[in-house]
Design a protein around this motif. Structure first.
Motif, PDB file in Angstrom:
ATOM      1  N   ASP A 340     -15.139 -23.231 -16.685  1.00  0.00           N
ATOM      2  CA  ASP A 340     -13.660 -23.357 -17.213  1.00  0.00           C
ATOM      3  C   ASP A 340     -12.785 -24.912 -17.395  1.00  0.00           C
ATOM      4  O   ASP A 340     -11.793 -24.697 -18.056  1.00  0.00           O
ATOM      5  N   SER A 353      -9.891 -23.472 -12.484  1.00  0.00           N
ATOM      6  CA  SER A 353     -10.429 -22.000 -11.790  1.00  0.00           C
ATOM      7  C   SER A 353     -10.905 -22.044 -11.098  1.00  0.00           C
ATOM      8  O   SER A 353     -11.457 -22.155 -10.301  1.00  0.00           O
ATOM      9  N   VAL A 382      -7.549 -13.515 -14.081  1.00  0.00           N
ATOM     10  CA  VAL A 382      -8.279 -14.146 -15.771  1.00  0.00           C
ATOM     11  C   VAL A 382      -9.489 -14.240 -15.630  1.00  0.00           C
ATOM     12  O   VAL A 382     -10.751 -14.165 -14.142  1.00  0.00           O
ATOM     13  N   HIS A 384     -12.193 -14.057 -17.968  1.00  0.00           N
ATOM     14  CA  HIS A 384     -12.690 -15.154 -18.511  1.00  0.00           C
ATOM     15  C   HIS A 384     -11.877 -15.656 -19.808  1.00  0.00           C
ATOM     16  O   HIS A 384     -10.969 -15.738 -20.464  1.00  0.00           O
ATOM     17  N   ILE A 385     -11.759 -17.328 -19.626  1.00  0.00           N
ATOM     18  CA  ILE A 385     -11.201 -18.121 -20.458  1.00  0.00           C
ATOM     19  C   ILE A 385     -12.285 -18.088 -22.259  1.00  0.00           C
ATOM     20  O   ILE A 385     -13.242 -18.588 -22.343  1.00  0.00           O
ATOM     21  N   ASN A 386     -11.038 -17.996 -23.253  1.00  0.00           N
ATOM     22  CA  ASN A 386     -11.995 -18.119 -24.592  1.00  0.00           C
ATOM     23  C   ASN A 386     -11.526 -19.446 -25.303  1.00  0.00           C
ATOM     24  O   ASN A 386     -12.677 -19.885 -26.288  1.00  0.00           O
ATOM     25  N   TYR A 397      -7.181 -15.909 -23.270  1.00  0.00           N
ATOM     26  CA  TYR A 397      -8.478 -15.764 -22.147  1.00  0.00           C
ATOM     27  C   TYR A 397      -8.246 -13.951 -22.340  1.00  0.00           C
ATOM     28  O   TYR A 397      -7.479 -13.260 -22.684  1.00  0.00           O
ATOM     29  N   ARG A 411      -2.859 -14.820 -24.268  1.00  0.00           N
ATOM     30  CA  ARG A 411      -3.117 -16.218 -23.896  1.00  0.00           C
ATOM     31  C   ARG A 411      -1.350 -16.879 -22.986  1.00  0.00           C
ATOM     32  O   ARG A 411      -0.271 -15.508 -22.811  1.00  0.00           O
TER      33      ARG A 411
END
Length: 745
Positions: A340, A353, A382, A384-386, A397, A411
């Motif tokens: 991330d 992270s 969190v 997953h970070i998108n 995320y 977000r």
């Protein structure tokens, strides 16, 4: 976030499939595992274009039989063919290349096509690469002088004038003007691996692609692994020749030597490699991640210690080879490695992270590591970070603060101000994931739940307005609905120490006044979770068994991979095969006590891999509960498994010998009382057939009767070669019908 739950609360999915007027169709095992009737359609692979206004994807070319690469404008849906399959027909051939994957150069002027692929352990990472120059419409194969299907991880240089790739454990650079090939590492082979990784790095650290271009294209940084001291495990092929053939596999088991791994830098035009002298024994540390810092001559390297509870972040100068340790992340149990990192504010800060506050969150860290400020915050993880959008000032995320079985897009402001904002609307109940454009204005949403197959939509962000449906799998949905199945019921099970998530499936003709056998499906380890509100192929095996007359259930014990905070996930540290077995047995007793339609004399349990280990543990430690069990591809003795996984969650053998003993079911085989079947593939490179044979030997020693089935030259998932999956499932079904009588009484 904290809720008091008394007993077992039932939360039935809102979409009920009972009561349909149409005639239902039978669910047949051969339709699932032989005829592939319930096939789900995907979409893509999608690549957002450089301008962020459109995306490319693959579509069938009905004339040639290959794929066109087409572009769609996000706003209007206007379609245009960027590359026709005709342009992907090699000279002298009549058929276009079969596209396994593709990548664009940074300026979208060249296309890289991966084809003719071969599997390397888990994934097809070896094959052939071709480059299409859109300006000249010329198609050229890379590595023409190298053996077929040996190229790996081909990548454009930043200016797209060259491509680097790995072949047979060495790194090559090919000029795209004259296609001259330059081998820039020469020592790869035997125990030396350049630009890719050994088995355990690939399996347990998700390391496959092992080299990086420098931002100016002048250098390549890469990993080198030396497996000389790693023990070799031999699998045996008895099928493909009249003589057996040993298959050697360097595989570090618990407490044994690891590969010696280092990171070096070599000029992309060739020359001597310079090596970073990272402190610590290279055979007792992992170099888990490495990448260049944008617009610099520096790399960032993450170094995990062998116990995997300390992660040291190094900045290395590729000119001076000087190293600076800017950050140290620690945990009392174990750390997971994450991908991330994004650089912000002209590379003055990066995202990081961490679970340092008890929940998994994203932080903003200064380049020197002295400033660490939270971006996301709150009592949630969190997942997953998108997308990180510095211009818009937000990070997007996946999280699910209120339901651990589901996933939604949120977000938060990069400056850490304000509260988390949910983006996914309430109507998209279940699990959602997104492929978001770099400017965060568009997203390809993938949504699903336990009764709805995967759906793909184009949405505009941040308002999440649906622009168009890309694929809704309506045909599969109708097939599923026509079966008239009872959907999963998601429930809570209070075992005293905690409240566990679970699901239940009942037979179509369920009668609450009868008593039914209970069949548990278990996994129970930190690497995964079974209780998720996702499609999961429709859980058709579980549904099939329910229709034979079983109540089918699954429970996530403490320590499983769910977004419930650090305390939940780390509770299992040092207790693999111990804590899960106790949680599962307590949950079973609570469920039996709560649901009067369950027959306590007919309780079975089964699982695969770690779930096979848990099955054996439950059978051997709680024979008073579980009358029958079936374990597939299981670990019988944790010392037999790979060091990286087992030591991460159990600690070192020298520090936790009792935990390794008590968590290994083989040490309790003498307690077997009920029915047991064990199944394994002889070519399992992950959990070796040795684990199966050692348990067989121990059961024989204690004169315990059991059933067994071996699948020759099948690996961990037991699906290779003709008719395997169908035969396996019929074998499992026959065992259950014989040893755990079905139906309500």
């Amino acid at each position: 976030m904290k809720r008091k739950v008394l007993g077992v609360l039932i939360c039935v999915l809102t979409l009920s499939l009972k009561g349909n007027a149409q005639e239902t169709k039978p669910l047949l095992l051969e339709d699932v595992y032989k005829n592939n009737v319930f096939k789900q359609k995907g979409f893509g692979p999608v690549r957002w274009m450089k301008d962020n206004k459109g995306y490319s994807t693959l579509e069938n070319n009905t004339d040639l039989g290959g794929k066109d690469i087409v572009r769609y404008e996000a706003k209007t849906g206007k379609r245009s063919v960027i590359i026709s399959a005709e342009s992907l027909v090699p000279a002298g051939e009549t058929k276009p290349l079969v596209i396994y994957d593709y990548d664009w150069s940074a300026d979208n002027s060249k296309l890289l096509v991966f084809t003719n692929t071969k599997k390397v352990w888990r994934y097809n990472t070896r094959g052939d690469y071709w480059v299409l120059d859109l300006k000249t419409n010329t198609l050229n194969q890379l590595g023409k002088t190298l053996p077929e299907s040996t190229l790996m991880f081909a990548k454009f240089s930043p200016d797209a004038s060259k491509i680097a790739y790995v072949s047979e454990l060495n790194i090559f650079v090919e000029d795209l003007k004259n296609h001259a090939i330059n081998q820039i590492t020469k020592d790869g082979g035997d125990n030396i691996i350049n630009g890719t990784f050994d088995w355990v790095y690939e399996e347990e650290l998700s390391c496959r692609d092992g080299f990086r271009w420098s931002p100016d294209g002048e250098n390549i940084a890469y990993w080198q692994s030396d497996t000389k001291e790693v023990g070799t495990f031999y699998m045996i092929n008895n099928l493909d020749s009249i003589y057996s053939k040993p298959i050697p596999l360097p595989y570090p088991k618990v407490g044994t030597e690891l590969s010696a791994v280092k990171v070096g830098v070599v000029p992309s035009k060739g020359g001597e490699t310079k090596w970073f002298d990272i402190p610590g024994d290279p055979k007792n540390n992992y170099l888990a991640r490495m990448d260049f810092i944008p617009n610099s001559q520096e790399v960032m390297v993450q170094q995990l210690n062998r116990r995997q509870n300390t992660n040291k972040i190094w900045i290395g100068d590729i000119n001076t080879m000087a190293l600076d340790n800017i950050l140290v992340e620690k945990d009392d149990a174990f750390l997971d490695v994450h991908d991330d990192i994004r650089w912000l504010d002209n590379e003055k800060y990066f995202t990081w992270s961490s679970e340092r506050d008890g929940w998994f969150h994203l932080f903003k860290v200064s380049r020197d590591g002295k400033e660490v400020t939270p971006i996301t915050k709150g009592d949630f993880d969190v997942v997953h970070i998108n997308c990180i959008d510095p211009k818009g000032g937000y990070v997007y995320y996946i999280a699910s603060p209120d339901n651990f079985t589901q996933r939604y897009l949120y977000r938060s402001r990069i400056d850490g101000k304000g509260e988390a904002e949910r983006i996914t609307p309430a109507s998209n109940s279940g699990q959602n994931s997104y492929q978001i454009s770099a400017d965060a204005k568009w997203g390809i949403q993938t949504s699903q739940n336990a009764t709805t197959p995967t759906r793909y939509d184009l949405v505009s962000l941040p308002k999440h307005k649906q622009i168009r449906v890309l694929e809704d799998n309506h045909e599969l949905q109708k097939q599923y609905n026509d079966l008239g199945l009872n959907p999963k019921e998601f429930v809570k099970v209070d075992i005293g120490e905690d409240v566990l998530d679970a699901w239940m499936i009942k037979p179509i003709d369920f009668d609450p006044n009868k008593k039914y056998p209970l069949l548990f499906y278990v996994y129970g380890e930190p690497a995964g979770s079974t209780v998720q509100d996702n499609w999961g192929g429709g859980s058709l095996w579980d549904q099939y068994m329910a229709q034979q007359g079983y109540i089918v259930m699954s429970v996530d014990n403490r320590g499983t991979k769910t977004p419930r905070g650090n305390k939940w996930r780390k509770s299992i540290y040092g207790q693999i095969g111990i804590l899960a077995v106790e949680d599962q047995s307590k949950a079973a007793l609570k469920i039996i006590d709560t649901y009067k339609f369950i027959d306590s004399e007919r309780v079975g349990i089964w699982g695969w891999s770690g779930g096979g280990q848990m099955t054996l543990g439950c059978m051997f430690k709680h024979p008073e509960i579980y009358k029958s069990g079936l374990a597939v591809s299981f670990v019988s003795d944790q010392r037999l498994y790979d060091a990286t996984y087992q030591e991460r969650y159990m600690g070192l053998l020298e520090d936790n010998a009792k935990g390794y003993h008590d968590g290994s079911p083989i040490n309790f085989a003498q307690n077997l009382e009920g029915n047991l079947m064990i199944i394994h593939g002889t070519a399992d490179d992950n959990v070796h057939y040795q684990s199966y044979e050692m348990l067989v030997d121990r059961l024989i020693k204690h004169n315990k009767m059991f059933n067994m089935m071996s699948y020759p030259m099948r690996a961990h998932a037991i699906y290779e070669r003709e008719n395997t999956s169908y035969h396996l499932r019929e074998t499992m079904e026959n065992y259950w019908l014989k040893n755990l009588p079905a139906g309500g009484k």
